[in-house]
Design a protein around this motif. Structure first.
Motif, PDB file in Angstrom:
ATOM      1  N   LEU A 185      52.470  46.428  43.663  1.00 54.65           N
ATOM      2  CA  LEU A 185      53.024  45.576  42.620  1.00 54.65           C
ATOM      3  C   LEU A 185      53.522  46.423  41.449  1.00 54.65           C
ATOM      4  O   LEU A 185      52.828  47.334  40.980  1.00 54.65           O
ATOM      5  CB  LEU A 185      51.959  44.592  42.130  1.00 54.65           C
ATOM      6  CG  LEU A 185      52.460  43.349  41.420  1.00 54.65           C
ATOM      7  CD1 LEU A 185      53.130  42.398  42.404  1.00 54.65           C
ATOM      8  CD2 LEU A 185      51.302  42.641  40.724  1.00 54.65           C
ATOM      9  N   ARG A 186      54.721  46.115  40.982  1.00 57.71           N
ATOM     10  CA  ARG A 186      55.288  46.851  39.845  1.00 57.71           C
ATOM     11  C   ARG A 186      54.825  46.170  38.557  1.00 57.71           C
ATOM     12  O   ARG A 186      55.550  45.364  37.963  1.00 57.71           O
ATOM     13  CB  ARG A 186      56.816  46.859  39.948  1.00 57.71           C
ATOM     14  CG  ARG A 186      57.327  47.585  41.186  1.00 57.71           C
ATOM     15  CD  ARG A 186      58.832  47.452  41.283  1.00 57.71           C
ATOM     16  NE  ARG A 186      59.354  48.138  42.461  1.00 57.71           N
ATOM     17  CZ  ARG A 186      60.286  47.620  43.261  1.00 57.71           C
ATOM     18  NH1 ARG A 186      60.777  46.417  43.019  1.00 57.71           N
ATOM     19  NH2 ARG A 186      60.721  48.296  44.303  1.00 57.71           N
ATOM     20  N   VAL A 187      53.617  46.494  38.175  1.00 58.73           N
ATOM     21  CA  VAL A 187      52.989  45.802  37.042  1.00 58.73           C
ATOM     22  C   VAL A 187      53.758  46.034  35.749  1.00 58.73           C
ATOM     23  O   VAL A 187      53.662  45.241  34.805  1.00 58.73           O
ATOM     24  CB  VAL A 187      51.514  46.236  36.876  1.00 58.73           C
ATOM     25  CG1 VAL A 187      50.703  45.809  38.079  1.00 58.73           C
ATOM     26  CG2 VAL A 187      51.399  47.740  36.659  1.00 58.73           C
ATOM     27  N   GLU A 188      54.553  47.105  35.678  1.00 62.12           N
ATOM     28  CA  GLU A 188      55.304  47.379  34.459  1.00 62.12           C
ATOM     29  C   GLU A 188      56.393  46.344  34.208  1.00 62.12           C
ATOM     30  O   GLU A 188      56.919  46.238  33.095  1.00 62.12           O
ATOM     31  CB  GLU A 188      55.922  48.786  34.515  1.00 62.12           C
ATOM     32  CG  GLU A 188      57.004  48.989  35.548  1.00 62.12           C
ATOM     33  CD  GLU A 188      56.474  49.371  36.930  1.00 62.12           C
ATOM     34  OE1 GLU A 188      57.282  49.818  37.762  1.00 62.12           O
ATOM     35  OE2 GLU A 188      55.250  49.214  37.155  1.00 62.12           O
ATOM     36  N   HIS A 189      56.731  45.550  35.241  1.00 63.23           N
ATOM     37  CA  HIS A 189      57.743  44.512  35.080  1.00 63.23           C
ATOM     38  C   HIS A 189      57.129  43.139  34.783  1.00 63.23           C
ATOM     39  O   HIS A 189      57.852  42.146  34.725  1.00 63.23           O
ATOM     40  CB  HIS A 189      58.608  44.427  36.338  1.00 63.23           C
ATOM     41  CG  HIS A 189      59.461  45.641  36.561  1.00 63.23           C
ATOM     42  ND1 HIS A 189      60.499  45.987  35.735  1.00 63.23           N
ATOM     43  CD2 HIS A 189      59.404  46.592  37.517  1.00 63.23           C
ATOM     44  CE1 HIS A 189      61.058  47.103  36.169  1.00 63.23           C
ATOM     45  NE2 HIS A 189      60.410  47.498  37.250  1.00 63.23           N
ATOM     46  N   LEU A 190      55.812  43.105  34.596  1.00 62.90           N
ATOM     47  CA  LEU A 190      55.120  41.868  34.246  1.00 62.90           C
ATOM     48  C   LEU A 190      54.700  41.914  32.784  1.00 62.90           C
ATOM     49  O   LEU A 190      54.654  42.991  32.181  1.00 62.90           O
ATOM     50  CB  LEU A 190      53.897  41.683  35.150  1.00 62.90           C
ATOM     51  CG  LEU A 190      54.210  41.262  36.589  1.00 62.90           C
ATOM     52  CD1 LEU A 190      53.007  41.472  37.483  1.00 62.90           C
ATOM     53  CD2 LEU A 190      54.664  39.808  36.634  1.00 62.90           C
ATOM     54  N   PRO A 191      54.396  40.767  32.183  1.00 63.17           N
ATOM     55  CA  PRO A 191      53.994  40.757  30.768  1.00 63.17           C
ATOM     56  C   PRO A 191      52.797  41.662  30.511  1.00 63.17           C
ATOM     57  O   PRO A 191      51.987  41.935  31.411  1.00 63.17           O
ATOM     58  CB  PRO A 191      53.653  39.285  30.512  1.00 63.17           C
ATOM     59  CG  PRO A 191      54.467  38.537  31.524  1.00 63.17           C
ATOM     60  CD  PRO A 191      54.497  39.413  32.745  1.00 63.17           C
TER      61      PRO A 191
END
Length: 219
Positions: A119-125
């Motif tokens: 998961l690309r967590v940097e693209h989530l809030p």
């Protein structure tokens, strides 16, 4: 009992250590950062816990693995040196063996474990985001939750008790193909193979944060 090909050929000797059933998948999980027994089992769910324990002990015995406090399992220098072998096997499998997914290859739990990892967590809030997944056909377990609080992401198979920010209902095959990079996420959203319910920004960002297999072609 350790089996042997009875040959001094390096291919035979290497295969004795590497090519035993389940061993390449266990090594894949260790190389991907799983170190605890339960995490390793989630990445190789069809192996029995007893056999996994046996395989880990065998890898430790031949010097590819060491056990640390926790307990945790870590590859030795010899084990880490197998990374190019695992990566080459994955690239070969992607090109020649994974061209068509059969029903027996589709496992919702394993897919979610891989999605959690990539998961690309940097693209989530920046705060906590809860993602709720359900699959068609109905899977076992029937639902999964990803609880994301960058940089961490936890996978739950029972309700973690937080408000859900985004609901994802997907055809299992379609989401697996998205993860493999064989199906564009936007196309799957357009034709209804993946349905999203939640705030527009999260829905719009879905293709950017749903991670892909490390063997998927780089766009």
């Amino acid at each position: 009992m350790h089996t042997t090909y009875g040959q001094f050929c390096p291919v035979a000797l290497g295969a004795e250590m590497f090519a035993e059933r389940w061993t390449p998948l266990i090594l894949r999980e260790l190389l991907a950062g799983s170190h605890r027994f339960n995490d390793l089992h989630r990445g190789v769910p069809r192996i029995s816990r007893a056999l996994l324990s046996q395989r880990l002990a065998g890898l430790e015995h031949i010097g590819l693995l060491e056990r640390r406090a926790g307990p945790e399992y870590h590859l030795t220098a010899a084990g880490l040196a197998l990374r190019p072998v695992i990566e080459a096997l994955g690239r070969w499998g992607y090109e020649y063996a994974a061209t068509e997914l059969h029903a027996e290859h589709l496992d919702a739990g394993l897919l979610m474990w891989f999605l959690r990892r990539r998961l690309r967590v940097e693209h989530l809030p920046a705060g906590r985001t809860v993602l709720h997944f359900r699959f068609r056909p109905r899977s076992r377990p029937p639902a999964f939750w990803l609880v994301v609080q960058p940089p961490l992401c936890d996978l739950c198979t029972s309700d973690p008790g937080h408000d859900v920010d985004l609901f994802v209902e997907a055809d299992l095959r379609a989401l697996a193909e998205v993860f493999l990079g064989r199906l564009d996420a936007r196309a799957a959203l357009r034709d209804g193979r993946i349905d999203l319910t939640g705030p527009a920004p999260l829905r719009a960002a879905f293709p950017s944060w749903i991670g892909l297999s490390p063997f998927a072609p780089v766009a």
